[in-house]
Scaffold this active site. Structure first.
Site, mmCIF file in Angstrom:
data_model
loop_
_atom_site.group_PDB
_atom_site.id
_atom_site.type_symbol
_atom_site.label_atom_id
_atom_site.label_comp_id
_atom_site.label_asym_id
_atom_site.label_seq_id
_atom_site.Cartn_x
_atom_site.Cartn_y
_atom_site.Cartn_z
ATOM 1 C CG ASP A 123 -2.041 -1.039 1.058
ATOM 2 O OD1 ASP A 123 -1.848 -1.990 0.293
ATOM 3 O OD2 ASP A 123 -3.079 -0.919 1.722
ATOM 4 C CB CYS A 195 -4.840 -8.147 -0.590
ATOM 5 S SG CYS A 195 -4.185 -8.365 1.085
ATOM 6 C CB SER A 517 -8.927 -0.664 3.374
ATOM 7 O OG SER A 517 -8.557 -1.763 2.580
#
Length: 616
Positions: A123, A195, A517
């Site tokens: 991220d 992810c 997120s």
């Protein structure tokens, strides 16, 4: 002709000491005339997206040496947002982006490196390295660790795809048994890699392709697949050629600010809107643009969001498609191809291979290319075997997904929606804008009016949601969670996830000066600017105030009279030094985070440092 930066430390008698130290690292006389290229790795055993990167820096370095350069590797920190989520650790996530950017600058400038290969993935690591690249403006190529394979499990005699968000939702759902929850938890994240949905990590790695700083396939090719090794080898080879183009041929088009220029930033944002990427990408693109002195702002994003359709729908917006499915449909280049055919892209852009957009599409768009090797690369698929090793399998789909009417990637005529996947909203409560991921919003929630339930922290909101104090129709307002107010602008994934767990995912809205997120979906509006800690109107909202949300018309309004708001502001400012701060919140804030808060700007500026406070 520009001088190699490294010659500062490798040439001249007065640099004998520096050369002596270089020799101690393994360099020889022959190396002192070669470009020194930093291999900026981010390996860590804390993060599944980075756990497999330990040996990949060496792979790149060996290719740099074979291509005529000198490779020197160093590492940055890397925070796993999923593990840091839901507790005090999340305060450190966004500030780590600035630390990564600074650490890259420190290492590269201290040692006068000529160029970089950035090995990122998750991220804040990709954005931090991107900010550093545009700040330094030396030749760079990005190669990321790649996406995780989607999890799979059998529920009710049906195999379904899973990701981290499924594990979180089921873990908080009181109607799910312990056994079923544990089954989903064990299946959700099966391999190394970022992810598996279109969350922040994968969104940013895709955007680096559109910016021209990463090689085709970088954003979507699975971390576990053997084909991904070639991206690392190619990065090592091409960075030497790119470096020599600049230093030996005086070709400034090899520099990142000339590759990732305003037109490329617009293309990246167009891609993001078309694929319903994470709202965090807005924050990071704004920050990177400031580092590169590129005139790109929320106004540009608002303009683009009004004309770009939603062409690619991926988890968390649907359970049907994950990154492996995007890759099978042609990856980032496949989406760019459809956007180009819709007349939406700037064509006067190039990439680190020296190809313009037309050339890139001809070579790598599965709908155009005649190259069977490219088609084979996009057929790379998952193996379904739990592993933490890169390049550990060579499975392929029997065919590509070229169905542009009902497949993963669509044409403009068959778009999931003619409105794009992201939108900027403006109104009295967000004078400088706020962001919503429309790709994840139910059609019936595009307009919404409800009473506010106000919370001074994420933790307070979570307790209320799980305690049944939030009901259908409410607008959950979480404030003092912005860059200054948090500090650190926490992600609000747990509140949005728990709303779903409590059956409120489609009947409540959430509004915050924090962020979300990439795994968030639902009517979740973040990045409210100015934030509460900066005197933003969100700091004046009271329980029961009605808030009107109108996504089609890009509006958001606190339905309270100007006179009443003026009176509330006067009351708040009467608190003096205690004004514009959370009431009754107990939170331990370290000196490191306080230092970040002192210089942080609001989200509409990318939450970067306020350069005016530094004399800049």
């Amino acid at each position: 002709m520009p001088k190699y930066r490294s010659h500062t430390t490798t040439h001249g008698r007065n640099m004998a000491g520096a050369r002596a130290l270089w020799r101690a690292t393994g360099m020889t006389d022959d190396d002192f005339g070669k470009p020194i290229i930093a291999v900026v790795n981010s390996f860590t055993q804390f993060v599944p997206g980075h756990v497999h990167l330990r040996d990949l820096g060496k792979l790149v370095a060996e290719q740099i040496v074979a291509s005529g350069g000198v490779a020197k590797e160093f590492n940055t920190i890397a925070v796993d947002d999923g593990i840091a989520m839901g507790h005090g650790g999340m305060l450190y996530s966004l500030p780590s982006r600035e630390l990564i950017a600074d650490s890259v600058e420190y290492m590269v400038n201290a040692h006068c490196a000529d160029a970089m290969v950035c090995i990122s993935n998750c991220d804040k690591i990709t954005p931090g390295m991107l900010m550093a690249s545009l700040r330094l403006n030396i030749p760079v190529i990005f190669v990321s660790g790649g996406p995780m394979e989607a999890g799979k499990t059998k529920l009710s005699d049906k195999i379904i795809k899973l990701d981290l968000i499924d594990a979180m939702i089921q873990g908080a759902n009181p109607n799910v048994s312990d056994e079923e929850s544990a089954q989903i938890e064990r299946s959700a994240c099966p391999t190394c890699g970022s992810c598996s949905g279109m969350f922040t990590a994968n969104s940013m790695n895709c955007l680096n392709e559109a910016l021209g700083l990463a090689l085709p396939g970088n954003g979507s090719l699975l971390a576990t697949h053997a084909d991904r090794k070639q991206l690392f080898l190619d990065a090592g080879k091409h960075i030497v050629a790119l470096t020599k183009r600049y230093y030996e041929q005086d070709d400034v088009s090899a520099l990142p600010r000339n590759i990732a220029n305003k037109a490329a930033f617009e293309n990246a944002m167009i891609l993001d809107i078309a694929m319903g990427g994470s709202t965090n990408t807005v924050l990071h693109l704004l920050a990177a643009a400031q580092e590169g002195e590129i005139d790109f702002s929320m106004t540009d994003i608002d303009h683009l969001s009004r004309k770009v359709p939603h062409l690619c729908k991926v988890a968390p917006s649907t359970q049907k498609y994950h990154m492996e499915d995007v890759h099978r449909a042609g990856g980032v280049i496949g989406i760019l191809g459809e956007l180009d055919r819709a007349g939406l892209l700037n064509r006067d852009v190039s990439n680190v291979l020296g190809l313009n957009l037309t050339q890139t599409l001809e070579a790598y768009d599965v709908m155009l290319t005649q190259d069977e090797g490219v088609k084979q690369m996009y057929a790379a698929g998952p193996a379904g075997i739990r592993t933490t090793k890169a390049f550990s399998q060579d499975c392929r789909y029997p065919s590509l997904d070229t169905d542009r009417e009902e497949g993963c990637i669509r044409t403009r005529e068959h778009a999931y929606s003619q409105d794009g996947g992201l939108a900027v909203l403006y109104g009295n409560i967000a004078a400088d804008g706020c962001i919503v991921k429309t790709a994840g919003v139910d059609k019936d929630s595009l307009t919404f009016r409800g009473p506010a339930k106000v919370f001074e922290s994420q933790d307070e909101a979570v307790e209320a949601i799980l305690g049944g104090k939030v009901v259908a129709g409410d607008v959950v307002v979480i404030r003092y969670e912005g860059p200054k107010g948090g500090p650190g602008m926490q992600e609000m994934l747990y509140p949005t996830t728990y709303l779903k767990s409590m059956g409120l995912g489609k009947s409540c809205a959430l509004l915050t000066d924090g962020r979300f997120s990439g795994g968030t979906s639902g009517l979740s509006i973040g990045h409210v600017s100015p934030e509460a800690a900066s005197g933003g109107l969100i700091g004046l909202v009271q329980d029961g105030d009605f808030i009107n949300i109108d996504i089609p018309n890009r509006g958001i309004v606190l339905d309270v009279s100007e006179a009443e708001l003026a009176a509330r502001r006067e009351t708040e400012e009467a608190h003096g030094d205690a004004a514009w701060s959370p009431k009754g919140r107990e939170r331990q804030v370290s000196y490191a985070l306080r230092a970040y808060a002192m210089l942080a700007t609001s989200a509409d500026k990318g939450a970067v440092r306020d350069k005016s406070k530094l004399g800049g």
